[in-house]
Write a protein that holds these residues in place. Structure first.
Motif, PDB file in Angstrom:
ATOM      1  N   ALA A  61       0.846  -1.196   0.000  1.00 18.62           N
ATOM      2  CA  ALA A  61       0.000   0.000   0.000  1.00 18.62           C
ATOM      3  C   ALA A  61       0.881   1.245   0.000  1.00 18.62           C
ATOM      4  N   ASP A  62       2.091   1.105   0.545  1.00 14.95           N
ATOM      5  CA  ASP A  62       3.086   2.180   0.517  1.00 14.95           C
ATOM      6  C   ASP A  62       4.447   1.504   0.390  1.00 14.95           C
ATOM      7  N   TRP A  63       5.059   1.621  -0.775  1.00 16.48           N
ATOM      8  CA  TRP A  63       6.315   0.909  -1.027  1.00 16.48           C
ATOM      9  C   TRP A  63       7.506   1.571  -0.332  1.00 16.48           C
ATOM     10  N   ARG A  64       7.345   2.836   0.091  1.00 13.82           N
ATOM     11  CA  ARG A  64       8.433   3.601   0.741  1.00 13.82           C
ATOM     12  C   ARG A  64       7.829   4.423   1.880  1.00 13.82           C
ATOM     13  N   PRO A  65       7.461   3.775   2.981  1.00 16.36           N
ATOM     14  CA  PRO A  65       6.740   4.483   4.047  1.00 16.36           C
ATOM     15  C   PRO A  65       7.533   5.653   4.622  1.00 16.36           C
ATOM     16  N   GLY A  66       6.817   6.745   4.887  1.00  9.54           N
ATOM     17  CA  GLY A  66       7.452   7.949   5.404  1.00  9.54           C
ATOM     18  C   GLY A  66       8.186   7.728   6.700  1.00  9.54           C
ATOM     19  N   TRP A  67       7.685   6.828   7.557  1.00 11.12           N
ATOM     20  CA  TRP A  67       8.342   6.609   8.850  1.00 11.12           C
ATOM     21  C   TRP A  67       9.702   5.946   8.672  1.00 11.12           C
ATOM     22  N   ARG A  68       9.885   5.188   7.596  1.00 10.61           N
ATOM     23  CA  ARG A  68      11.209   4.614   7.319  1.00 10.61           C
ATOM     24  C   ARG A  68      12.124   5.683   6.695  1.00 10.61           C
ATOM     25  N   VAL A  69      11.568   6.479   5.787  1.00 11.82           N
ATOM     26  CA  VAL A  69      12.354   7.523   5.120  1.00 11.82           C
ATOM     27  C   VAL A  69      12.816   8.567   6.123  1.00 11.82           C
TER      28      VAL A  69
END
Length: 306
Positions: A61-69
């Motif tokens: 649903a999110d391939w690059r989640p903001g919390w990881r970035v």
């Protein structure tokens, strides 16, 4: 969930299908459907060979989640096609693959295979949470080695890693991990964050490759043990290892949360039982005709009905 659960890393599999099946495989209107048909063939073979009781197609649903970035800005940054102020960034995907993804989703829904993606999380996190909740054995089908961290012999959790199509799978258990990497499932995440992974934009610790990381983990147990050794002048670290690990502390403080898959995703309430017949027979027929899915779709339906 009882019985054997099979979790599909769907994007990983349809990317493999796209590159493994010729683009000359097309719908009646000329639209490429190589990823669609290839994925259906993959699922057919997996069900035939492994006969799971439960089956879930896990989605990004999110391939690059903001919390990881936020923790590691380079995370998957090289794969961003377009940054978006609201919602997930757009991922670089081949032009003829992107239009096939909604078709894949529609076909899975019509057939009745559970399809789960959760906003703010990757498919890996969905897989991690289903695995944590499973009461029985779990087979995770993925071409992504990150999920080796979930391998657990005691719980019957394996990764089926495609070597060629899905006809040739590496059945990855703890013995395979120890032979290849010198760690078990729990140790794989620490190995991965120390080593780094250019394909995910993870820098790792400079000068600490896979073999050195494995040796450090064998010597000190886990990341916490390695960092304790950095502070212990009696510990068996070379001066360069000690310096590099010490300089990497800011990265090592946040990398575990980025690398380790979540196991607490708020999953929707879905039926995961392997379907015996299509959920939407008319929809299956319409999709099959519209996209020319022919034998690939019929073979899967036949396999599911057995």
């Amino acid at each position: 969930m009882t019985g054997r659960l099979m979790l599909l890393d769907t994007a990983s599999l349809y990317f493999r299908a796209y590159f493994g099946v010729p683009e000359s495989v097309r719908a009646p209107d000329g639209t490429p459907v190589n990823a669609v048909r290839g994925l259906l063939d993959f699922i057919d073979r997996l069900v035939k060979d492994h006969r799971p009781d439960q089956l879930v197609a896990c989605m990004d649903a999110d391939w690059r989640p903001g919390w990881r970035v936020e923790l590691i800005p380079s995370y998957k940054a090289h794969r961003v096609a377009e940054e978006r102020a609201a919602g997930p960034d757009e991922e670089e995907v081949p032009d003829t693959l992107s239009p096939q993804v909604p078709v894949i989703e529609s076909v899975l829904d019509a057939v009745g295979i559970a399809r789960v993606g959760v906003a703010g999380y990757e498919a890996d996190d969905v897989i991690g949470t289903f695995t944590a909740r499973a009461a029985g054995p779990v087979d995770i089908v993925t071409g992504d080695r990150d999920l080796y961290q979930l391998v657990d012999d005691a719980r019957g959790v394996r990764v089926l890693y495609p070597l060629k199509g899905v006809g040739t799978l590496q059945i990855t258990d703890e013995a395979v991990l120890r032979e290849k990497y010198g760690v078990d499932g729990k140790g794989y995440a620490d190995l991965a964050l120390l080593r780094g992974d250019p394909s995910d934009g993870l820098p790792g610790v400079p000068g600490i490759g896979e073999k050195t990381a494995a040796k450090l983990l064998a010597e000190f147990g886990d990341l916490a043990g390695i960092l304790a050794a950095v502070d212990d002048r009696q510990a068996k670290l070379t001066p360069s290892q000690r310096r590099r690990l010490d300089e990497a502390r800011p990265y090592l403080a946040v990398a575990p949360k980025v690398v380790r898959v979540a196991d607490d995703v708020p999953l929707p309430d879905v039926g995961t039982a392997l379907p015996r017949g299509p959920r939407d027979p008319a929809g299956v027929e319409s999709l099959g005709e519209r996209w020319g899915l022919g034998g690939s779709l019929q073979r899967l339906l036949t396999t599911l009905s057995v």
